[in-house]
Design a protein around this motif. Structure first.
Motif, PDB file in Angstrom:
ATOM      1  N   CYS A   1       0.842  -1.188   0.000  1.00 39.10           N
ATOM      2  CA  CYS A   1       0.000   0.000   0.000  1.00 39.10           C
ATOM      3  C   CYS A   1       0.882   1.244   0.000  1.00 39.10           C
ATOM      4  CB  CYS A   1      -0.908   0.016   1.233  1.00 39.10           C
ATOM      5  SG  CYS A   1       0.004  -0.026   2.806  1.00 39.10           S
ATOM      6  N   THR A   2       0.236   2.397  -0.123  1.00 45.71           N
ATOM      7  CA  THR A   2       0.926   3.677  -0.012  1.00 45.71           C
ATOM      8  C   THR A   2       0.720   4.221   1.398  1.00 45.71           C
ATOM      9  OG1 THR A   2       0.562   4.158  -2.350  1.00 45.71           O
ATOM     10  CG2 THR A   2       1.079   6.029  -0.924  1.00 45.71           C
ATOM     11  N   VAL A   3       1.789   4.610   2.049  1.00 41.82           N
ATOM     12  CA  VAL A   3       1.701   5.143   3.412  1.00 41.82           C
ATOM     13  C   VAL A   3       2.425   6.482   3.472  1.00 41.82           C
ATOM     14  CG1 VAL A   3       1.569   2.870   4.489  1.00 41.82           C
ATOM     15  CG2 VAL A   3       3.803   3.941   4.152  1.00 41.82           C
ATOM     16  N   GLU A   4       2.030   7.308   4.442  1.00 38.98           N
ATOM     17  CA  GLU A   4       2.701   8.581   4.661  1.00 38.98           C
ATOM     18  C   GLU A   4       3.497   8.489   5.950  1.00 38.98           C
ATOM     19  OE1 GLU A   4       1.551  13.282   5.260  1.00 38.98           O
ATOM     20  OE2 GLU A   4       0.229  11.977   4.077  1.00 38.98           O
ATOM     21  N   LEU A   5       4.805   8.709   5.856  1.00 39.36           N
ATOM     22  CA  LEU A   5       5.676   8.633   7.026  1.00 39.36           C
ATOM     23  C   LEU A   5       5.961  10.034   7.537  1.00 39.36           C
ATOM     24  CD1 LEU A   5       8.244   5.925   5.828  1.00 39.36           C
ATOM     25  CD2 LEU A   5       6.124   5.588   7.129  1.00 39.36           C
ATOM     26  N   LYS A   6       5.990  10.144   8.847  1.00 41.61           N
ATOM     27  CA  LYS A   6       6.304  11.441   9.446  1.00 41.61           C
ATOM     28  C   LYS A   6       7.813  11.597   9.580  1.00 41.61           C
ATOM     29  CE  LYS A   6       6.093   9.646  14.177  1.00 41.61           C
ATOM     30  NZ  LYS A   6       5.417   9.699  15.492  1.00 41.61           N
ATOM     31  N   GLU A   7       8.251  12.796   9.817  1.00 37.82           N
ATOM     32  CA  GLU A   7       9.669  13.042  10.041  1.00 37.82           C
ATOM     33  C   GLU A   7      10.119  12.348  11.328  1.00 37.82           C
ATOM     34  OE1 GLU A   7      12.766  16.806  10.736  1.00 37.82           O
ATOM     35  OE2 GLU A   7      10.694  17.171  10.099  1.00 37.82           O
ATOM     36  N   GLY A   8      11.272  11.725  11.295  1.00 41.77           N
ATOM     37  CA  GLY A   8      11.790  11.024  12.474  1.00 41.77           C
ATOM     38  C   GLY A   8      11.423   9.560  12.474  1.00 41.77           C
ATOM     39  N   SER A   9      11.265   8.981  13.626  1.00 44.15           N
ATOM     40  CA  SER A   9      11.029   7.547  13.779  1.00 44.15           C
ATOM     41  C   SER A   9       9.584   7.177  13.450  1.00 44.15           C
ATOM     42  CB  SER A   9      11.355   7.125  15.223  1.00 44.15           C
ATOM     43  OG  SER A   9      11.079   5.761  15.429  1.00 44.15           O
TER      44      SER A   9
ATOM     45  N   THR B   1      10.228   5.528  -2.340  1.00 45.19           N
ATOM     46  CA  THR B   1       9.565   6.819  -2.500  1.00 45.19           C
ATOM     47  C   THR B   1       8.823   6.882  -3.823  1.00 45.19           C
ATOM     48  OG1 THR B   1      11.447   7.857  -3.596  1.00 45.19           O
ATOM     49  CG2 THR B   1      11.423   7.904  -1.180  1.00 45.19           C
ATOM     50  N   GLU B   2       7.932   7.866  -3.941  1.00 50.70           N
ATOM     51  CA  GLU B   2       7.212   8.060  -5.194  1.00 50.70           C
ATOM     52  C   GLU B   2       8.162   8.303  -6.348  1.00 50.70           C
ATOM     53  OE1 GLU B   2       3.879  10.787  -5.859  1.00 50.70           O
ATOM     54  OE2 GLU B   2       3.127  10.105  -3.924  1.00 50.70           O
ATOM     55  N   ALA B   3       9.229   9.072  -6.076  1.00 51.70           N
ATOM     56  CA  ALA B   3      10.207   9.376  -7.127  1.00 51.70           C
ATOM     57  C   ALA B   3      10.874   8.106  -7.626  1.00 51.70           C
ATOM     58  CB  ALA B   3      11.252  10.356  -6.598  1.00 51.70           C
ATOM     59  N   GLU B   4      11.197   7.174  -6.700  1.00 51.06           N
ATOM     60  CA  GLU B   4      11.837   5.914  -7.100  1.00 51.06           C
ATOM     61  C   GLU B   4      10.886   5.053  -7.922  1.00 51.06           C
ATOM     62  OE1 GLU B   4      15.024   4.954  -3.588  1.00 51.06           O
ATOM     63  OE2 GLU B   4      12.915   4.823  -3.075  1.00 51.06           O
TER      64      GLU B   4
END
Length: 202
Positions: free
Chosen positions: A9-17, A42-45
């Motif tokens: 799936c596509t997930v959104e990761l926050k900055e940090g851990s 990443t989306e770019a990859e």
């Protein structure tokens, strides 16, 4: 141990851990499996991978013996492949780039997995890559990566052998890949180069 990748799936990761938990469903029978790793890209990859340039082995300048076969076995790129290249034979590809840049490079191969986990080392099938006259020895200048081998006699089970990153110059580039002296059967489908631009193959 024939590992394969399964998109989730596509997930959104926050900055940090960040913590990601994969849960095994309870109840019922679960088929046996081995879990190697979770890969996050990443989306770019993903966009770059979708822009992969397939440079066909059957269209290369081939020095040595190799039969060119056509068919639909496991969807070969371009509908054809180079079958069983001769010992020490070479494939020379000519590609043109609009501008200099770095590309991820893979070989799409079908080769018998000789180890207990049915994997092969890249150096078992190719030993030298020359890019614009500069030689790179697999296992020295280029990592000797493992790739998934096919079952005996199933040489159309294509898998990707990772060459890492290569740099192409603006204009015409020549890439030569040399087969080892090993007698093992090999099918060579294509050289995949992915990056920010479309390449033109001679």
């Amino acid at each position: 141990y024939g590992f394969s990748s399964v998109p989730l799936c596509t997930v959104e990761l926050k900055e940090g851990s960040n913590t990601v938990i994969l849960s095994v469903p309870g109840g019922g029978n679960i088929n046996f499996y081995n879990f190697d790793r979770l890969i996050v890209v990443t989306e770019a990859e993903i966009t770059a991978i979708k822009k992969a340039n397939a440079i066909e082995a059957e269209n290369a300048a081939i020095d040595g013996t190799s039969n060119i076969k056509t068919g639909t076995q496991n969807n070969p790129s371009g509908g054809a492949w180079a079958e069983n290249p001769g010992r020490g034979g070479t494939f020379t590809f000519t590609v043109t780039a609009e501008k200099a840049g770095e590309f991820g490079a893979y070989l799409r191969l079908g080769s018998y997995g000789t180890t207990s986990d049915k994997t092969r080392k890249l150096s078992a099938v190719f030993d030298l890559i020359t890019i614009n006259g500069v030689e790179y020895v697999i296992g020295e200048n280029i990592p000797d990566m493992s790739f998934a081998g096919a079952g005996k006699g199933k040489y159309y089970d294509w898998s990707l052998a990772n060459l890492g990153k290569i740099t192409l110059l603006e204009g015409e580039n020549t890439i030569t890949i040399r087969k080892t002296d090993a007698a093992d059967w090999l099918n060579f489908d294509c050289l995949l180069l992915f990056g920010p631009q479309t390449l033109t193959a001679a």
